[in-house]
Design a protein around this motif. Structure first.
Motif, PDB file in Angstrom:
ATOM      1  N   ASN A   1      -7.058   7.842  -1.909  1.00 31.38           N
ATOM      2  CA  ASN A   1      -7.782   7.121  -0.860  1.00 31.38           C
ATOM      3  C   ASN A   1      -9.035   6.441  -1.397  1.00 31.38           C
ATOM      4  O   ASN A   1      -9.446   5.401  -0.881  1.00 31.38           O
ATOM      5  N   ARG A   2      -9.641   7.031  -2.424  1.00 32.76           N
ATOM      6  CA  ARG A   2     -10.833   6.405  -3.006  1.00 32.76           C
ATOM      7  C   ARG A   2     -10.483   5.086  -3.686  1.00 32.76           C
ATOM      8  O   ARG A   2     -11.251   4.125  -3.619  1.00 32.76           O
TER       9      ARG A   2
ATOM     10  N   LEU B   1      -7.815   3.284  -2.779  1.00 32.40           N
ATOM     11  CA  LEU B   1      -7.441   2.409  -1.664  1.00 32.40           C
ATOM     12  C   LEU B   1      -8.673   1.850  -0.952  1.00 32.40           C
ATOM     13  O   LEU B   1      -8.647   0.725  -0.441  1.00 32.40           O
ATOM     14  N   ALA B   2      -9.752   2.626  -0.937  1.00 33.22           N
ATOM     15  CA  ALA B   2     -10.993   2.156  -0.302  1.00 33.22           C
ATOM     16  C   ALA B   2     -11.529   0.910  -1.004  1.00 33.22           C
ATOM     17  O   ALA B   2     -12.116   0.035  -0.369  1.00 33.22           O
TER      18      ALA B   2
ATOM     19  N   ALA C   1      -8.686  -1.997  -0.106  1.00 32.14           N
ATOM     20  CA  ALA C   1      -8.481  -2.397   1.294  1.00 32.14           C
ATOM     21  C   ALA C   1      -9.212  -3.695   1.686  1.00 32.14           C
ATOM     22  O   ALA C   1      -8.620  -4.546   2.351  1.00 32.14           O
TER      23      ALA C   1
ATOM     24  N   VAL D   1       0.849  -1.204   0.000  1.00 34.44           N
ATOM     25  CA  VAL D   1       0.000   0.000   0.000  1.00 34.44           C
ATOM     26  C   VAL D   1       0.884   1.255   0.000  1.00 34.44           C
ATOM     27  O   VAL D   1       0.652   2.206  -0.753  1.00 34.44           O
ATOM     28  N   GLU D   2       1.918   1.211   0.841  1.00 34.28           N
ATOM     29  CA  GLU D   2       2.830   2.356   0.940  1.00 34.28           C
ATOM     30  C   GLU D   2       3.523   2.614  -0.404  1.00 34.28           C
ATOM     31  O   GLU D   2       3.645   3.764  -0.839  1.00 34.28           O
TER      32      GLU D   2
ATOM     33  N   GLN E   1       1.093   4.188  -2.655  1.00 34.01           N
ATOM     34  CA  GLN E   1       0.907   5.616  -2.324  1.00 34.01           C
ATOM     35  C   GLN E   1       2.046   6.458  -2.901  1.00 34.01           C
ATOM     36  O   GLN E   1       1.817   7.537  -3.448  1.00 34.01           O
TER      37      GLN E   1
ATOM     38  N   PHE F   1      -4.381  13.294  -3.009  1.00 35.03           N
ATOM     39  CA  PHE F   1      -4.455  12.319  -1.912  1.00 35.03           C
ATOM     40  C   PHE F   1      -5.874  11.801  -1.709  1.00 35.03           C
ATOM     41  O   PHE F   1      -6.089  10.621  -1.450  1.00 35.03           O
ATOM     42  N   ARG F   2      -6.859  12.675  -1.827  1.00 34.69           N
ATOM     43  CA  ARG F   2      -8.262  12.247  -1.641  1.00 34.69           C
ATOM     44  C   ARG F   2      -8.647  11.179  -2.655  1.00 34.69           C
ATOM     45  O   ARG F   2      -9.359  10.231  -2.338  1.00 34.69           O
TER      46      ARG F   2
END
Lengths: 168, 294
Positions: A152-153, A155-156, A159, A134-135, A138, A148-149
């Motif tokens: 995260n979408r 990554l959601a 996850a 994940v890192e 990123q 970044f937002r």
């Protein structure tokens, strides 16, 4: 005549390594064979995003391609998880990851890889490995300039795959 | 009754510690959490925000290892200064054991209150927390938060003063249930915690009082916005009981910013509003906390 036969033999010997590792599937030269499985977008293990702006935020197919290359290259060189990538089919990994991200981001691609459970079976992946990846993702998304937002979408969606990927 | 209950809690805790680890013998793995997903250290030494205790387990470890951290915190208010030195251990991302030493320094206010300049309440807080269900980060396809339950045994060393101001005891136990969740789609982290407590000013003025001498449920919560994987800003609120007749106790709130330099070091700064503390109004000031961990 013997000279020609000798040259032909030499040529055959030079080509033979390539022949031995040739991909039986004409679509993806350079990839290893995998056992047959049912190809379906359901194997991506998440539903694509509806918002068309997301694919643009990742700079389309080219952006996704750079991100996946960055992710895999970083991970292969990452001492925390490099062991996991040894003897893996990296060209196939990159291709299927690009398809999966493009599909999930609403880019209209089809995912032709296996589902997360099957593709990570017997790898012995731990939480720390999952998080290290994940890192690296990123960092690759940062390098591509994805806000970044929006990172995260994506990554959601990724996850929850934790439950199928982490087995140890 | 009280003793057997404490023994029971301890026995349950030990059972969890002993069974929480990987069942097969395998090497412990160091580190592995994503940045800031173990929260920071709150004033009672537990992992959380600054004022609130969260459901996350401290330390950088995953379910395959053991982690921990040390923290030093200073809350500088106009009339008082609170210093906290704390340590916590995280076991297999399942159990958190924590200890905090709090020094509530009344400074020159102590003289005005007749306690003497620099009069300081010292309190030790022993905490234990168990993650019960859910994962704050991975469960993005459901509303299920990470849920943990814990207790904090607090011992204050100023028994005589506590009794003089109407407090009933110099030690007490807080019980809490916390729910924490990262909403990645919104880049938010949200915590809500229910604390069952009889502590006055979190125990700095003892437990129970001449106004109320019983436990009451109190709320604490945090909302944080994730700006980068290193940086989160947000706000917190914590309600408190009103047990003492001498002075009204205010709820606490803060605005915070937490920055993780890497997986080993983070700095939290906040603007805290502690309201009225023993008749001194408008206790607003700077909260600073440095955490080092593995």
């Amino acid at each position: 005549m013997t000279r020609i036969a000798c040259l032909a033999l030499a040529a055959a010997l030079m080509i033979s390594p390539a022949l031995a590792f040739a991909d039986p599937s004409p679509d993806h030269p350079g990839e290893q064979t995998v056992d047959p499985y049912k190809v379906s977008n359901a194997n991506a293990d998440a539903k694509p995003m509806a918002n068309p702006a997301m694919f643009n935020a990742f700079h389309g197919k080219d952006g996704v391609s750079r991100i996946v290359d960055g992710l895999v290259d970083r991970s292969v060189a990452d001492p925390r998880i490099s062991e996991i990538f040894k003897n893996q089919d990296l060209p196939r990994l990159k291709r299927t990851l690009k398809e999966q991200f493009c599909y999930l981001l609403g880019g209209g691609c089809d995912y032709t890889g296996r589902d997360m459970k099957a593709s990570h079976k017997d790898m012995g992946i731990q939480d720390a490995d999952f998080n290290a990846l994940v890192e690296n993702l990123q960092k690759a998304m940062n390098k591509e300039g994805v806000p970044f937002r929006d990172q995260n979408r994506l990554l959601a969606l990724l996850a929850p795959m934790h439950k199928d990927v982490v087995t140890k | 009754m009280a003793t057997s209950f404490k023994l029971c809690v301890w026995a349950i805790g030990m059972a969890v510690v002993l069974t929480a680890g990987p069942s097969s013998a395998q090497a412990l793995r160091e580190g592995g959490k994503l940045l800031l997903t173990d929260g920071v250290t709150n004033i009672e030494g537990a992992s959380g925000g600054g004022l609130a205790t969260w459901a996350v387990i401290g330390g950088d470890e995953t379910r395959n290892g053991i982690g921990g951290s040390l923290a030093a915190t200073d809350v500088h208010l106009p009339a008082y200064d609170l210093r906290v030195y704390s340590a916590k251990a995280g076991l297999f991302n399942r159990v958190e054991l924590s200890y905090a030493h709090q020094e509530f320094d009344t400074g020159s206010t102590g003289g005005k209150l007749g306690l003497g300049n620099g009069f300081t309440f010292d309190q030790d807080v022993f905490g234990a927390k168990v993650r019960l269900l859910g994962d704050a980060v991975y469960d993005q396809n459901s509303w299920m938060p990470q849920v943990a339950a814990g207790l904090q045994y607090k011992v204050n060393d100023k028994s005589a003063i506590i009794h003089a101001v109407g407090g009933k005891s110099a030690d007490g136990v807080d019980y809490y249930v916390a729910a924490t969740k990262v909403f990645l789609n919104e880049s938010l982290v949200v915590d809500t915690t229910l604390r069952y407590t009889e502590a006055n000013q979190t125990g700095i003025l003892g437990f129970g009082g001449n106004l109320h001498d019983s436990y009451s449920p109190q709320f604490e919560g945090s909302v944080g916005y994730l700006l980068t994987r290193h940086f989160v800003v947000g706000a917190e609120y914590r309600t408190k009981p009103n047990n003492l007749g001498i002075a009204k106790e205010s709820d606490w709130s803060d605005l915070f910013a937490a920055y993780a330099f890497n997986s080993h070091l983070s700095l939290t700064a906040a603007y805290v509003d502690a309201g009225s503390i023993v008749t001194f109004e408008n206790q607003r000031g700077l909260y600073l906390s440095l955490q080092a961990g593995f």
